[in-house]
Structure formats: C-alpha cells, structure tokens
Design a protein around this motif. Structure first.
Motif, mmCIF file in Angstrom:
data_model
loop_
_atom_site.group_PDB
_atom_site.id
_atom_site.type_symbol
_atom_site.label_atom_id
_atom_site.label_comp_id
_atom_site.label_asym_id
_atom_site.label_seq_id
_atom_site.Cartn_x
_atom_site.Cartn_y
_atom_site.Cartn_z
ATOM 1 N N TYR A 1 6.522 5.499 -3.770
ATOM 2 C CA TYR A 1 7.467 5.216 -4.055
ATOM 3 C C TYR A 1 8.217 3.482 -4.511
ATOM 4 N N PRO A 2 8.556 2.840 -5.153
ATOM 5 C CA PRO A 2 8.409 1.677 -5.675
ATOM 6 C C PRO A 2 9.703 2.017 -4.526
ATOM 7 N N LEU A 3 10.943 2.967 -4.826
ATOM 8 C CA LEU A 3 12.137 2.953 -4.174
ATOM 9 C C LEU A 3 12.816 4.281 -3.735
ATOM 10 N N LEU A 4 12.698 4.637 -1.750
ATOM 11 C CA LEU A 4 12.824 6.065 -1.573
ATOM 12 C C LEU A 4 14.412 5.242 -0.116
ATOM 13 N N ALA A 5 14.692 6.007 -0.551
ATOM 14 C CA ALA A 5 15.649 6.147 0.658
ATOM 15 C C ALA A 5 16.460 7.595 1.096
ATOM 16 N N SER A 6 16.394 7.964 2.546
ATOM 17 C CA SER A 6 16.710 9.305 2.531
ATOM 18 C C SER A 6 16.336 9.291 4.094
ATOM 19 N N PRO A 7 17.500 9.885 4.821
ATOM 20 C CA PRO A 7 16.917 9.290 5.821
ATOM 21 C C PRO A 7 15.518 10.707 6.989
ATOM 22 N N LEU A 8 15.385 9.981 7.871
ATOM 23 C CA LEU A 8 14.118 10.726 8.330
ATOM 24 C C LEU A 8 13.981 11.861 9.558
ATOM 25 N N GLN B 1 0.604 -1.123 -0.697
ATOM 26 C CA GLN B 1 0.104 0.033 0.077
ATOM 27 C C GLN B 1 0.948 1.147 0.248
ATOM 28 N N MET B 2 1.827 1.487 0.517
ATOM 29 C CA MET B 2 2.868 2.394 0.946
ATOM 30 C C MET B 2 4.185 2.219 -0.217
ATOM 31 N N HIS B 3 5.419 2.811 0.067
ATOM 32 C CA HIS B 3 6.788 2.208 -0.333
ATOM 33 C C HIS B 3 7.257 1.045 -0.542
ATOM 34 N N GLY B 4 7.998 0.719 -1.313
ATOM 35 C CA GLY B 4 8.278 -0.856 -1.719
ATOM 36 C C GLY B 4 9.529 -0.918 -1.279
ATOM 37 N N ILE B 5 10.491 -0.474 -1.101
ATOM 38 C CA ILE B 5 11.313 -0.658 -0.023
ATOM 39 C C ILE B 5 11.596 0.757 -0.046
ATOM 40 N N LEU B 6 11.825 1.239 2.008
ATOM 41 C CA LEU B 6 12.128 2.692 1.948
ATOM 42 C C LEU B 6 13.534 1.805 2.839
ATOM 43 N N ILE B 7 13.656 3.083 2.857
ATOM 44 C CA ILE B 7 16.146 2.729 3.507
ATOM 45 C C ILE B 7 15.928 3.875 3.861
ATOM 46 N N GLU B 8 15.600 4.267 5.562
ATOM 47 C CA GLU B 8 15.579 5.595 5.503
ATOM 48 C C GLU B 8 16.963 5.614 7.205
ATOM 49 N N GLY B 9 16.395 5.747 8.426
ATOM 50 C CA GLY B 9 17.096 5.966 8.915
ATOM 51 C C GLY B 9 16.649 7.078 9.994
ATOM 52 N N ASP B 10 16.230 6.672 11.285
ATOM 53 C CA ASP B 10 15.707 7.662 11.845
ATOM 54 C C ASP B 10 15.778 8.682 13.487
ATOM 55 N N GLU C 1 13.043 7.653 -5.494
ATOM 56 C CA GLU C 1 13.200 8.857 -4.182
ATOM 57 C C GLU C 1 14.092 8.967 -3.426
ATOM 58 N N ALA C 2 15.610 10.324 -3.581
ATOM 59 C CA ALA C 2 16.615 9.803 -2.494
ATOM 60 C C ALA C 2 17.311 11.388 -2.507
ATOM 61 N N ARG C 3 17.344 11.152 -0.842
ATOM 62 C CA ARG C 3 18.030 12.656 -0.564
ATOM 63 C C ARG C 3 19.157 11.578 0.580
ATOM 64 N N SER C 4 20.665 11.808 -0.005
ATOM 65 C CA SER C 4 21.938 12.408 1.062
ATOM 66 C C SER C 4 22.392 10.151 1.317
ATOM 67 N N VAL C 5 22.677 10.589 -0.370
ATOM 68 C CA VAL C 5 23.415 9.095 -0.960
ATOM 69 C C VAL C 5 24.301 9.537 -1.780
ATOM 70 N N ASP C 6 24.730 8.787 -0.919
ATOM 71 C CA ASP C 6 26.504 9.021 -2.064
ATOM 72 C C ASP C 6 26.648 7.477 -2.641
ATOM 73 N N GLY C 7 26.935 7.346 -4.487
ATOM 74 C CA GLY C 7 27.349 6.176 -5.032
ATOM 75 C C GLY C 7 25.030 5.409 -5.233
ATOM 76 N N LEU C 8 24.554 5.701 -6.115
ATOM 77 C CA LEU C 8 23.243 5.500 -7.129
ATOM 78 C C LEU C 8 23.729 5.329 -7.569
ATOM 79 N N LYS C 9 22.852 4.191 -8.270
ATOM 80 C CA LYS C 9 22.497 3.532 -9.817
ATOM 81 C C LYS C 9 20.655 3.306 -10.088
ATOM 82 N N ILE C 10 20.605 4.174 -10.555
ATOM 83 C CA ILE C 10 19.740 3.403 -11.546
ATOM 84 C C ILE C 10 19.093 2.638 -12.907
#
Length: 602
Positions: A490-497, A450-459, A529-538
């Motif tokens: 998003y299918p992939l969201l990578a971002s600290p909260l 129902q929401m993001h497919g994969i969430l890479i966060e940090g909270d 969707e990505a924030r504060s990522v070093d080394g991202l390949k799509i």
C-alpha cells in the motif's frame, strides 16, 4: 553609531575566531593515501571550534591501513572494530568542505564517525568505494527448460571463485557465498517486478561453472525460473559481512548538517544516526555510480532514539537495497523485575546490541508486550550496563501490578520529522518508515518503492522498533507504482506488528494520521490499510490506474480494522476495471463521504 561600532567589533572577532584550513597545506592531495595525514590534521585541531577543512576539488583516496581503529556498536549493523577515516570525536563547529570532491575508500572502513560532536557540517563531496560491498551479475543467456542462466561478471570489479562447488565472492579480504540476492530490471533500473520469482535459493547452487572469462553459469538453483536476459542479479552476502561499514555514523551528537553529500556505496547504510538532537539533510543523495546498478547495502538513512528535529529536504534516495528513511525508537524487553524499582532488561535484536537505551532523567513507558500498549510512565534514576545485551534499569516508581511480559520504551527521545521535496525511487523495500511520537510532516515528495510507500508500524517482537505515532500529516505527495514486489502493498500502511501471541488491547495503538491531497498512480488500486488507529483522515486523494506493471486486484483499496474516528471523503479513482472498495471491520465513529469511483463493502 555606538551600536554599529559594537556590531563591527563582534563580527570582526567572529571572523578572527573562524579558521579555514587548506588540507593541501598538510600533505592531503589527490593521487595518494591520505588517511594518516588526515588523522594527524584532525588531532592537531583538538577542541578548536569554528574550523573549516577545505578540500580543493579532486579525488582523494583513503585506505584502511593507517585508519584509526575503535570498537563500535552500530545500530542495525554488525558491531566490531571499525577503521574510521574521519573520526570526529568531541569536535565542535567543524565544517568539512569538499568543493565537489570524491572521497574514495579502499577496504573495510567507515568514512565518517561523529561521536559527542556538535555543530558539524558535512558538505559538497561524494563517498564511494573502489570495490563494492556487493556483486552484480548481468544475465546474458537463459534456458527456462533447463533452469540455467549465464551471467557476465567483471572479475576485476567483483572478484569471485568456485570453491568446492560453491560460488564465492571476495568481500575485501573475506570470501562469502551468494547469500541474499535479488534481480534488478534493465529498463526500470529498479528491482524487477515479482523479483522473488528469479531469486537464487541457498548459498550453494546445484551446479556452478565458468564457461569463459568473466562468465558464470548457474543451474537448477532459481526459485521459479532464471532471470530475464539483460537483468542484473545482485548478490550481497550473509551476516556478519553484509552490514559492517556504513558511510556516515553519528551518535550522541547535536546540531549536525549534511549538505550536498552523495553516497554511492556503503557496506551497510548511507547514514545511521543514534541518540542525536537536531540533524538536517539538504540535497543529500544516495545513488549508484555509473558502473553499478545498486547503491547502499541497506537503508539510505536511518535514525534511532533521536530527539529535536530531523529535517530532510531536497534529497534523492535511489537504488538502495533497503528503505530510504527509517525513524524510530526501541522497545527493550524486560527479563525480570528485580524489586526496588529495578528491571533487568535485554536488548533482543542482535543488530541493536550496545544501544544506549536511556540515561538518568529520561522519561520512559512500561509496556504490556501482549498488547504493545503502555501501562505506566516513570523516570529513569539510574542505569547500569552489564554488557552489550543487558542492563539494569532503576526507575522512580512502578505500578502495584505489572504485566506478565513487559517492555520499556524511551519517551524523551522522540524526534519531530519534516520530510519535504524529496525523491525516493528504484529501491528495494519501502520509501519511509516512521514510528515517533513527535510531529511528522511528509509532503511534496515523489515516492516509488518496491514495497509499501509509507509504513507506520511499531514492532515489539522482531526488530523491536518503537513506537506509536501521535501526529502525522502526509500530504501533496506523488506515489508511483508502490508495491511492485507484487505482494499486497500500500501507499500507506499503519498497523502495529503482532506475533501470533499478541493481540489488540483496549485502546488503539496509533493516533492522528492524516493522508490527504496525494496522487497515487497504481497498478493494483491500493490506497490505505490501517489497524488500531484512533483519528484517521483519508481526504481528497487521487487514485489513477497505471499500466506500468501487470494488473493486480488482490486486497481492498482501503482496508480498516479496529480503528476509531475515521473520515474518508473527497477521494477519487479513475481508470480501473475492477471494484475500488472500502472495507471496514470493528471500526467505530466512521464517516464515509463522497468518494468518486469507490464502493463501500458491508
């Protein structure tokens, strides 16, 4: 010849050591409460290793009356006295063989607890409860103009009453209001699109009545409008009664395997694992039974502060009221630096109270909470537990200057994750949450949540789930309609909260994330969707329009902020009648190759 003889002797000795116990020889049988007999059997085994408890196929009932009772702190649940059916404490090399049996629970019990256990295998059985921890109400009439709806609710399955104008449900001895709730779709068997529109607001509806047997009428209490006829309103109460009884709880253990185990219900998570080294799930299922729409009250599986390898293959996770899997550590805020390399620390989230954060010898990071970035690494030399909330941490060394607001993170307990050939579908929330510094491989899965497919966060402000990833490969997965909550998902969201008081630091938070060769069937055209990522390949992903849900055009297809070393190439989009866009902000070393159907925004 001597070598062959030696092997024969060794194999014979191993066979002699292994013992298969037919539980029926110990008074455990279908058609009765087996709790007391089971506990006596487990006590008789003691420290013996190499034992298999063999359950002939059948339905085995377990009641709370004779269950062992222990006070347990359970991460992401509510702590308290827990009555445990299978208390596997300090056992080694034990197998529970169900042979396709159903273990049917009665009352507020935790079916399995593993503590300081090693080499445990759970296999070939199902876990369910006679009475569920939630209630399901099927909408049979609605009047949008009058803001009313009539629901069918079997009072035998979901006991309820009206008390002082409030609809209350019996949750195994305690009466609860509606509390948290959401509506499920009769056709998709998943949360209904834009489910918030139909939510019941508040614990006490403006008007509630019973127009007939097994019928409940609610009036003027819906956020926007009553649910559609045929849909199911699922109500699951309030804290602390809504997360009391996970199906399987594992702590301080190692080398655990769960094979062909099905969890139909739980008053919490299907599986919660804490500070455990090496665990394998093969063929595990979390799914509702034939009488219910929903399975577990919370996540299908959840891992906190583990290490070694978490291996999840050939599993099915569906119909949960939360995520399929969450793998993370914990950020623990520092209350005060006491001097002499000592920190007074506070476990902030109430559902992490009692967490074992670290032990002497563990490597930890000292974090600046304003940026959620590390400032120093050191080693734990001592830890003094004051209570469930607070402890004093002594470390080998500290830098000359400390941040004004700090957290600590355990670096030793970060597992690798292999998540392959699994199916996640028809659940509330996300498919996968992962924040571990170990090596992560997510491949060949079917993901539809129902929401993001994969969430890479940090909270570092709400759930305090650490930490920054360093090596994540996401490839060859099929994402189907991610984000049908209707929000910008998003299918992939990578971002600290971040909180409003936190900010980006000088370095990026996440590192080395690859998203490649995935197929995304989407009604909104979102990819990453990505924030504060070093080394991202799509790379080489296929984005295909789906008309399963109303068309949505909010947000960008790929949106990047404060990233570095990014490559976007070989992706394709088809079937969309709105622009498929790439938007970047404050991003360095960006390479955009050929992407069919994509437009880069300036």
């Amino acid at each position: 010849m001597k070598s062959l003889l030696a092997c024969t002797v060794i194999l014979g000795a191993l066979a002699a050591q292994a013992r298969i116990i037919n539980v029926s020889d110990h008074g455990i049988a279908p058609g009765k409460d087996n709790t007391f007999a089971l506990n006596r059997l487990l006590e008789s085994i003691g420290n013996e290793s190499g034992v298999t408890l063999n359950f002939p196929k059948g339905t085995y009932d377990f009641h709370q009356d004779n269950a062992a009772e222990v006070y347990r702190a359970v991460s992401n649940h509510d702590n308290g006295l827990k009555r445990i059916i299978f208390p596997l404490f300090d056992h080694k090399d034990i197998t529970i063989e169900g042979n396709g049996s159903l273990f049917l629970m009665h009352g507020r019990v935790v079916p399995f607890t593993l503590e300081r256990a090693s080499g445990i295998t759970l296999k070939n059985f199902s876990i369910d409860w006679e009475q569920s921890f939630h209630a399901e109400l099927k909408c049979i009439e609605r009047d949008i103009a009058k803001q009313s709806a009539v629901f069918e609710c079997d009072e035998t399955l979901y006991p309820n009453k009206i008390d002082n104008g409030m609809l209350m449900f019996d949750r195994m001895g305690q009466w609860d209001p509606i509390g948290a709730n959401m509506v499920w779709d009769k056709d998709t068997h998943a949360p209904i699109y834009n489910t918030d529109r139909y939510a019941v607001q508040g614990w006490k509806p403006n008007k509630v009545s019973k127009p007939g047997k097994n019928k409940i009428k609610l009036e003027k209490c819906f956020k926007k409008e009553p649910p559609p006829v045929g849909s199911t309103l699922v109500v699951y109460g309030v804290h602390p009664t809504s997360r009391l009884c996970p199906a399987i709880h594992i702590t301080n253990s190692k080398n655990v395997k769960i094979e062909n185990v099905t969890v139909h219900d739980a008053g919490g998570m299907g599986l919660i694992v804490e500070r455990t080294e090496n665990i394998e799930l093969d063929g595990m299922k979390v799914t509702s039974n034939s009488q219910r729409v929903v399975s577990t009250r919370a996540d299908a599986t959840h891992f906190i502060g583990c290490k070694g390898l978490i291996k999840v293959e050939n599993c099915v996770f569906e119909h949960m009221l939360d995520d399929a899997i969450n793998v993370h550590g914990a950020y623990v805020p520092v209350v005060e630096y006491l001097g002499n390399n000592q920190f007074l620390c506070n476990i902030s989230h109430f559902q992490q109270w009692g967490l074992i954060f670290a032990e002497p010898g563990d490597r930890i990071a000292l974090m600046d909470r304003s940026t959620v970035l590390p400032v120093s690494e050191t080693t734990v030399t001592d830890i003094k537990i004051l209570n469930e909330h607070r402890f004093v941490l002594t470390v080998a060394g500290v830098p000359e200057k400390l941040p004004e607001i700090m957290s600590v993170e355990n670096l030793t307990w970060n597992p690798d994750l292999e998540f392959r050939n699994n199916i996640v579908r028809e659940n509330r929330a996300r498919s996968i949450l992962v924040t571990t510094k170990g090596k992560v491989i997510i491949e060949n899965n079917y993901l539809s949540s129902q929401m993001h497919g994969i969430l890479i966060e940090g909270d570092n402000n709400k759930w305090y789930e650490s930490g920054a990833v360093q090596d994540v490969m996401i490839r060859n997965n099929e994402f189907v309609n991610p984000g049908y909550a209707r929000d910008n998902r998003y299918p992939l969201l990578a971002s600290p909260l971040f909180t409003k008081d936190q900010r980006m630091g000088e370095g990026r938070y996440h590192r080395n994330i690859t998203f490649e060769n995935n197929t995304v069937r989407s009604f909104n055209g979102h990819l990453v969707e990505a924030r504060s990522v070093d080394g991202l390949k799509i790379l080489n992903n296929k984005l295909i329009y789906s008309d399963d849900y109303p068309k949505a055009e909010e947000g960008e297809t790929i949106e990047l902020e404060y990233c570095n070393n990014v490559e976007i190439s070989g992706n394709s989009a088809s079937g969309f009648d709105h622009p498929i866009t790439i938007k970047t902000e404050d991003t360095e070393n960006l390479t955009i190759g050929k992407n069919k159907g994509f437009t880069a925004k300036k």
